[in-house]
Structures are given as C-alpha cells and as structure tokens.
Design a protein around this motif. Structure first.
Motif, short mmCIF file in Angstrom:
data_model
loop_
_atom_site.label_atom_id
_atom_site.label_comp_id
_atom_site.label_asym_id
_atom_site.label_seq_id
_atom_site.Cartn_x
_atom_site.Cartn_y
_atom_site.Cartn_z
N LYS A 137 0.82 -1.21 0.00
CA LYS A 137 0.00 0.00 0.00
C LYS A 137 0.85 1.26 0.00
CE LYS A 137 -1.00 1.03 4.87
NZ LYS A 137 -2.09 1.22 5.85
N GLU A 138 2.14 1.13 0.38
CA GLU A 138 3.05 2.26 0.31
C GLU A 138 3.68 2.40 -1.07
OE1 GLU A 138 3.28 4.43 2.73
OE2 GLU A 138 1.87 3.22 3.91
N LEU A 139 3.60 1.35 -1.86
CA LEU A 139 4.19 1.38 -3.21
C LEU A 139 3.17 1.73 -4.29
CD1 LEU A 139 6.35 -1.90 -3.08
CD2 LEU A 139 7.08 0.43 -2.55
N ALA A 140 1.95 1.23 -4.14
CA ALA A 140 0.92 1.41 -5.17
C ALA A 140 0.63 2.89 -5.42
CB ALA A 140 -0.36 0.69 -4.77
N GLY A 141 0.69 3.28 -6.68
CA GLY A 141 0.45 4.66 -7.05
C GLY A 141 1.66 5.56 -6.92
N LYS A 142 2.74 5.02 -6.35
CA LYS A 142 3.95 5.82 -6.16
C LYS A 142 5.10 5.35 -7.05
CE LYS A 142 2.79 6.76 -1.33
NZ LYS A 142 3.17 6.56 0.09
N ILE A 143 5.13 4.07 -7.35
CA ILE A 143 6.18 3.56 -8.23
C ILE A 143 5.53 2.73 -9.34
CG2 ILE A 143 7.80 3.52 -6.30
CD1 ILE A 143 7.68 0.47 -6.37
N SER A 144 6.29 2.52 -10.39
CA SER A 144 5.78 1.82 -11.57
C SER A 144 5.93 0.32 -11.43
CB SER A 144 6.54 2.29 -12.81
OG SER A 144 7.91 1.90 -12.72
N PHE A 145 5.24 -0.40 -12.31
CA PHE A 145 5.39 -1.84 -12.36
C PHE A 145 6.84 -2.22 -12.63
CE2 PHE A 145 5.60 -5.63 -15.14
CZ PHE A 145 5.27 -6.59 -14.20
N GLU A 146 7.52 -1.47 -13.49
CA GLU A 146 8.92 -1.77 -13.78
C GLU A 146 9.78 -1.68 -12.53
OE1 GLU A 146 7.30 -0.26 -17.78
OE2 GLU A 146 6.92 0.04 -15.64
N GLU A 147 9.49 -0.70 -11.68
CA GLU A 147 10.24 -0.58 -10.43
C GLU A 147 9.98 -1.78 -9.52
OE1 GLU A 147 10.53 3.61 -8.66
OE2 GLU A 147 8.95 3.82 -10.17
N VAL A 148 8.73 -2.21 -9.47
CA VAL A 148 8.39 -3.38 -8.65
C VAL A 148 9.07 -4.62 -9.19
CG1 VAL A 148 6.50 -4.94 -8.05
CG2 VAL A 148 6.24 -2.50 -7.70
N ALA A 149 9.07 -4.79 -10.52
CA ALA A 149 9.74 -5.94 -11.12
C ALA A 149 11.23 -5.93 -10.77
CB ALA A 149 9.54 -5.94 -12.63
N TYR A 150 11.85 -4.75 -10.83
CA TYR A 150 13.26 -4.62 -10.47
C TYR A 150 13.46 -5.02 -9.01
CZ TYR A 150 17.99 -2.62 -10.31
OH TYR A 150 19.35 -2.46 -10.19
N LEU A 151 12.59 -4.52 -8.14
CA LEU A 151 12.67 -4.85 -6.71
C LEU A 151 12.58 -6.35 -6.48
CD1 LEU A 151 12.53 -4.11 -3.64
CD2 LEU A 151 10.04 -3.88 -3.96
N LEU A 152 11.64 -7.00 -7.15
CA LEU A 152 11.47 -8.43 -6.95
C LEU A 152 12.65 -9.23 -7.48
CD1 LEU A 152 7.68 -8.75 -7.89
CD2 LEU A 152 8.69 -8.75 -5.60
N LEU A 153 13.23 -8.79 -8.60
CA LEU A 153 14.33 -9.53 -9.20
C LEU A 153 15.67 -9.26 -8.51
CD1 LEU A 153 13.64 -9.21 -13.05
CD2 LEU A 153 13.27 -11.22 -11.60
N PHE A 154 15.89 -8.02 -8.10
CA PHE A 154 17.21 -7.62 -7.61
C PHE A 154 17.26 -7.27 -6.13
CE2 PHE A 154 17.12 -6.56 -12.19
CZ PHE A 154 18.16 -7.37 -12.62
N GLU A 155 16.14 -7.44 -5.42
CA GLU A 155 16.09 -7.32 -3.96
C GLU A 155 16.17 -5.91 -3.42
OE1 GLU A 155 18.19 -10.22 -1.61
OE2 GLU A 155 18.54 -11.50 -3.36
N ARG A 156 16.09 -4.91 -4.28
CA ARG A 156 16.10 -3.53 -3.82
C ARG A 156 15.47 -2.65 -4.89
NH1 ARG A 156 20.03 -0.73 -6.50
NH2 ARG A 156 21.65 -1.98 -7.52
N LEU A 157 15.03 -1.47 -4.48
CA LEU A 157 14.50 -0.52 -5.44
C LEU A 157 15.63 0.11 -6.24
CD1 LEU A 157 11.82 1.26 -3.22
CD2 LEU A 157 11.37 -0.22 -5.20
N PRO A 158 15.41 0.38 -7.51
CA PRO A 158 16.47 0.95 -8.35
C PRO A 158 16.61 2.45 -8.14
CG PRO A 158 14.47 0.73 -9.63
CD PRO A 158 14.16 0.15 -8.28
N ASN A 159 17.81 2.97 -8.44
CA ASN A 159 17.95 4.41 -8.56
C ASN A 159 17.51 4.81 -9.96
OD1 ASN A 159 20.16 4.02 -10.37
ND2 ASN A 159 21.61 3.98 -8.64
N GLN A 160 17.56 6.08 -10.29
CA GLN A 160 17.03 6.53 -11.57
C GLN A 160 17.77 5.93 -12.75
OE1 GLN A 160 14.14 8.52 -12.09
NE2 GLN A 160 14.55 7.51 -14.05
N GLU A 161 19.09 5.87 -12.65
CA GLU A 161 19.88 5.32 -13.75
C GLU A 161 19.56 3.84 -13.95
OE1 GLU A 161 24.58 4.78 -15.14
OE2 GLU A 161 24.06 5.82 -13.26
N GLU A 162 19.45 3.11 -12.85
CA GLU A 162 19.15 1.68 -12.94
C GLU A 162 17.74 1.44 -13.51
OE1 GLU A 162 21.86 0.09 -9.18
OE2 GLU A 162 19.86 0.93 -8.84
#
Length: 392
Positions: free
Chosen positions: A40-65
């Motif tokens: 509920k803290e992520l929904a509407g604040k980050i994109s699906f791509e960011e969530v996919a990155y988080l799930l695959l790489f264990e952390r949220l990406p920075n802008q470049e990533e």
C-alpha cells in the motif's frame, strides 16, 4: 480386516514448505509486503517496472538503474514472428490462458540463454518473459478478433504499452496510471498455487520457461485465477443495484458463493481491494456510468451483512472484487482478466524461480518430494494377488 486409514487432504494449508525473501502475506493484519515494503506504500507511487526490479534484484532501483531496466524491457517486448504465425493458426475460440501457456515454451526456443544455468542468464530470461507476456496477450486478443497485432511502442511503459497494443490508442495518464497500479498490486503474493507450481518445477532444475508454463497452467484453474472474471459475470447477471438484495439472499439460501468475498489467507479486507476501489469509482464517473462500481459496493456491503447474519461470522472483500469493474471500465474483454494477472505476476514467478535455484540461504538443497499416505486398501491388510486375464 483392518479399518481403512483416514484420508489426509491438507492441500498444504498451514504447512510451511520453504523460506523466501521475496514477499510476505500477513492475513490477520491485512498486510502484503514486497521485499520489506508494504504494497500500500508502493501502489500509485512507483511503476510496475520498479516493482519488477525490486522483486528480481532485492532492492528498489535508482534513476539510472530504472532507466536501464526500462530500456531492457522495451528492447525485448517484440515476440518472434514465428510465434505470432503459430498463434494465427490457433482456433479463434481458444482460451486466452491456454494460448498464453502455449506461447511460453515457444518463446523458450528463441531464447539464447535457455541452456545456460547461471543466475545472470536466468535474470535475462526473466526480463524477456516480463517484457513479452503483455505482447502475447494483446496480440491474441487482436488475432481472435480478426485484427493484426500491434507492434509494441518502445516509448511507452509496460502498462500503457499493453493498453496501446490492445486497441491501437495511446492511453491518457489516468488510464495508464490505473493499469500500472493494478500491475503493481498483482505482481507478487508469496506461495500461492501458481507460485508453488513454478517453484516445484524449478526445484527439478528445469529452466525458467518450464516453470513459468506450469505457473500459467495453475493460474488458469478456476480455484486460483479467474475470480475477477466471475465477479464481472456476476455483476452483469445482476445488472441493477435494486436486484442485489434478492441476489444475495438467493446465493446464501442455496449455499452459493458471492464471488470476490472471502480469501484463503486474509482475515480482514484485502489491502489491495481498498486501493482498487476508488480507481473503479473514478473510471465509472469518467464513463458517465457508475453502475458497475455501485453494484460492487452494494454487493460488498449487503453481502457482508447477510453473511454475518446467516453464518455468524465476518467475510472480507478480496483483490478480485474491484479489479473486475476497473478492467471492465477500461474496455477490456472479461476473459482477459486472468491473463492480465499473469502479465503482472510473471515478475513474482520469475523472482521465485530464481530464488528457488540460486537464492543462497533461501534456496532449498533439493527438489520438492512430499510424502503421501496410501489409503488404497483394495485387498484388506494384504497386497492383492494377481489374477491372469483368463481367470478374471
């Protein structure tokens, strides 16, 4: 003769089978956590791509990533022409989930990393699957309707691109944003049936595509996927708010189920439903017809009250309840609701397969091999004696 053994049918309910770092569902508290972050803290604040990155790489990406990850997905969205040709040869009444499942092993044959067994290769395969699921689903919807598939637009994010490939129109920010949030909310949900199917296959060291094909097959079953399809069919059947009372009474009197109420894990309202609800209302107002939202809300309120009165206990709304009207307001065919689930959950499935095979402390030492309790006492306490054919 000994009495037959009692039949054991736990369905693994309440049985902890492995450790994971990917997500946690706290049913009593109504919490869903992706790698430490409440959804509920992520929904509407980050994109699906960011969530996919988080799930695959264990952390949220920075802008470049994130920018690099989005480019990787955009570069991999196109499906080989041979697969589209195979889809065009399929019966036009084929079920979308069956078409998607069939496409997964076909895509495997074109993946240059398929025979590699390292985590980097598995991650590249995951990116290709995440990128292409939406393309396959959108292409099939157009093919079955006698239209040509629309090539993905590299300038659009995953949510907007899916809607564009469906109807050929670039969605506005609100529509794309609601779809994006829907994908975020469905991206992962711990060891549900389809995720367990993927991990069980992955535990044999089968490749990612084999595990994902199993997951899609599991999701196609009506006890796992398709609930929001049946919610929308229920809303269409009722038709008007003033018919809700009679519908609820009839369902409870006949021992039926109000689709979208009740969940195997949550003992409170599904936190995802409370995020989807206002989105459904917003699109209803935008369309000039809030009937489907109004019906959903009336069903929730009256269904909960009637269930409490009849059964003496509470029942709670789940994620499928409001996603149904939300997707319907978007003009999406009802039988595409489960494939949209897969378009999102492919991120979670991929993360689980990678964890199963390469997850360090969270990886299991061997394949899944549960025990069973044989209760086939066909010949009493003794084994059956073979009888030749001419003596039977």
């Amino acid at each position: 003769m000994e009495a037959c053994k009692p039949v054991v049918n736990t369905g693994l309910r309440g049985v902890t089978i492995a450790s994971t770092k990917i997500s946690d569902v706290k049913g009593a508290e109504g919490k869903l956590v992706y790698r430490g972050y409440r959804v509920k803290e992520l929904a509407g604040k980050i994109s699906f791509e960011e969530v996919a990155y988080l799930l695959l790489f264990e952390r949220l990406p920075n802008q470049e990533e994130l920018s690099g990850f989005k480019r990787q997905i955009a570069d991999q969205r196109a499906v080989p022409d041979e697969i589209l040709s195979a889809m065009k040869a399929m019966p036009k009444n084929a079920l979308p989930m069956d078409v998607l499942q069939a496409a997964v092993p076909m895509m495997a044959n074109y993946d240059p990393d398929l025979r590699r067994t390292d985590i980097d290769s598995a991650t590249r395969m995951a990116v290709r699957l995440i990128a292409r699921f939406a393309t396959v689903v959108a292409a099939w919807d157009r093919i079955r309707n006698g239209k040509d598939p629309i090539a993905p637009d590299p300038g659009l994010n995953q949510a907007a691109n899916f809607l564009y490939m469906l109807n050929g129109e670039v969605p506005d920010d609100e529509l794309a944003g609601f779809m994006d949030t829907g994908l975020v909310l469905h991206a992962e949900h711990s060891f549900n049936a389809s995720t367990f199917a993927a991990r069980e296959v992955a535990s044999t060291k089968a490749h990612l595509y084999a595990a994902v094909a199993a997951a899609v097959g599991s999701l196609s079953g009506p006890l796992h996927g398709g609930a929001n399809t049946r919610v929308m069919q229920m809303l269409l059947e009722i038709g008007e708010v003033d018919k809700v009372d009679d519908y609820v009474a009839n369902i409870l009197d006949t021992g039926g189920v109000i689709m979208g109420l009740g969940h195997a894990v949550y003992q409170v309202d599904d936190p995802r439903a409370r995020i989807l609800e206002p989105m459904s209302l917003s699109l209803g107002k935008r369309s000039g017809d809030t009937r489907w939202y109004d019906l959903s809300k009336a069903l929730e309120v009256k269904g909960k009250a009637a269930f409490k009165k009849k059964k003496g206990k509470d029942i709670f709304v789940n994620v499928d309840f409001y996603s149904a009207s939300l997707y319907y307001y978007m003009g999406i065919a009802v039988d595409l609701f489960s494939p949209i689930f897969a378009i999102s959950r492919i991120a979670g499935w991929s993360a689980h397969v990678i964890e199963e095979q390469f997850g360090g402390a969270a990886a299991k030492p061997t394949l899944y091999r549960p025990e069973s309790d044989y209760v086939g006492d066909y010949c009493g306490p003794d084994e059956c004696a073979f009888v030749p054919m001419d003596q039977r």
